[in-house]
Enzyme design. Structure first.
Site: not given
Ligand SMILES: Cc1cc2nc3c(=O)[nH]c(=O)nc-3n(C[C@H](O)[C@H](O)[C@H](O)COP(=O)(O)OP(=O)(O)OC[C@H]3O[C@@H](n4cnc5c(N)ncnc54)[C@H](O)[C@@H]3O)c2cc1C
Length: 390
Positions: A72, A199, A291, A295, A383
């Site tokens: 995009h 948006y 979101p 980012k 962005y």
């Molecule tokens: C509902 C929702 C919608 C979103 N939409 C967007 C969007 O549209 N655009 C965007 O840019 N970002 C979005 N985000 C943010 C984006 O998805 C996150 O920033 C991204 O998932 C971060 O990745 P991560 O691996 O740091 O964390 P996570 O994806 O949260 O992964 C963490 C992992 O750790 C595991 N975990 C947690 N606690 C424990 C424990 N005690 N022991 C072992 N494992 C554990 C969890 O099960 C999970 O699998 C959204 C987030 C949510 C919650």
């Protein structure tokens, strides 16, 4: 059991870190609380910065992304009944639409094809001794207690994880803002209403028309925090979405049965520092952004970029200098993305206490944004993702 790096969490941050370490010859074990199916079932982000794509290439998991991802070169802003395009061309970069679920699926497949260990359904994960030289992680699985000795712990376990919570309160500072609204999101197998994301700033509230592919759409409307998914049958959702779009988009919108519907709260959050002895935090474990600026996933990837290089230098070459710089380097980039996400959220949403003055100020800023090359370029530059400092 012993490894060089114990990674807590198999979300995108943990899986990507594991893959990069493995390719560099550094041994890592991933501990995840949930099942793989549960992790894959979470519908989240969908817009990848070029730096994130480059890192996925480096990790050897970008083949399907290049085949199926949609490049995009701009977004559209809808307000006052019209749409205005903000192009990214002047930045020399673009973004790629490819769902977080697909990124996770690709990373899981690469890990499964290697000999690396991932423990799913690890309960009661606990971190020990990360303030000294011999950290350990313990957990329960299959009715037994387990222990993993390691050199470093990577806390990639998201906002509600155990890693950040294990840090003594006096050693960490947190900064937080919870927004007075949420996003009601619907996923459906219909072609997107437009080739680029729309948006919308509307007196009824914000709306976003996004997509995961040419046949799968992701739509959002701003909603009150007291709202429940059950209050929003598909018909009501699409009526509300249409009401917030310009006429052309409203009449082009193809609707279909939702295959996922959820409400997400919006939050800005940063924990400082991101390193505590031999524990290093990455991704949502250390920071959350609303979101609006797309980012969250990209910041998780940029932390992992710095962290993988730091851990490879420490574990393989015995050089801790990059680990020492990790927190400060990440946080400089994190705060800029937190600022951008807050600004874009503030510009596009209805705030309950903003009043008519607030709306007039938003309209003036939007008008400025689409009329000024400098302002539009600043939006585009943020962005597509700010450059890395190496
Ligand atoms: C509902 C929702 C919608 C979103 N939409 C967007 C969007 O549209 N655009 C965007 O840019 N970002 C979005 N985000 C943010 C984006 O998805 C996150 O920033 C991204 O998932 C971060 O990745 P991560 O691996 O740091 O964390 P996570 O994806 O949260 O992964 C963490 C992992 O750790 C595991 N975990 C947690 N606690 C424990 C424990 N005690 N022991 C072992 N494992 C554990 C969890 O099960 C999970 O699998 C959204 C987030 C949510 C919650």
């Amino acid at each position: 059991m012993r490894t060089q790096v114990a990674i807590i969490g198999a979300g995108p941050a943990g899986l990507l870190l594991g893959q990069l370490l493995q390719r560099a010859g550094v041994d890592a074990v991933i501990l995840e609380r949930q099942t793989p199916e549960y992790v894959l079932g979470r519908i989240r982000a969908g817009v990848l910065e070029q730096g994130t794509v480059a890192l996925l290439e480096e990790a050897g998991v970008a083949e399907r992304l290049h085949a199926e991802g949609l490049p995009h070169a701009g977004i559209e802003l809808a307000f006052g009944g019209r749409r205005h395009r903000i192009g990214f061309e002047a930045t020399g970069a673009h973004v790629t639409v490819y769902g977080q679920t697909e990124v996770t699926r690709d990373l899981m497949a690469a890990r499964a094809a290697s000999a690396a260990t991932t423990v799913y359904e690890a309960a009661d994960v606990a971190l020990h001794g990360f303030d000294g030289e011999r950290p350990r992680v313990t957990w329960r699985a299959g009715g037994h207690s387990h222990e993993l000795a390691c050199d470093w712990i990577a806390g990639c376990d998201g906002y509600h994880g155990v890693s950040r919570a294990s840090v003594p309160a006096g050693a960490i500072s947190t900064y937080e803002r919870v927004y007075p609204f949420g996003w009601l999101g619907v996923l459906c197998d219909t072609p997107p209403v437009s080739d680029e994301l729309i948006y919308a700033n509307h007196p009824r509230g914000f709306a976003l028309c996004s997509m995961r592919s040419r046949t799968r759409s992701r739509y959002y409307v701003q909603c009150g925090l007291e709202q429940k998914v059950e209050d929003w049958p598909d018909g009501r959702f699409f009526d509300e979405l249409r009401a917030r779009l310009d006429g052309a988009a409203a009449s082009a919108l193809v609707t279909g049965p939702s295959i996922e519907k959820s409400i997400a709260p919006l939050r800005s959050f940063v924990a400082e520092p991101m390193r505590f002895g031999r524990l290093l935090l990455a991704g949502d474990a250390a920071h959350i952004v609303p979101p609006t600026g797309a980012k969250g996933l990209n910041l998780a990837a940029s932390d992992v970029r710095y962290l993988s290089r730091a851990l490879v230098a420490a574990c393989r070459d015995g050089d801790p200098a990059e680990v020492d710089r990790y927190s400060e380097r990440c946080l400089r980039r994190v705060w800029k993305a937190v600022r951008f996400s807050w600004w874009f959220t503030t510009l596009m949403h209805r705030f309950p206490d903003a009043g008519e003055l607030g709306q007039k100020l938003q309209e003036a800023e939007l008008d400025y944004l689409v009329g000024s090359r400098a302002a539009a370029l600043a939006l585009a530059e943020n962005y597509v993702g700010l450059p890395f400092e190496d």
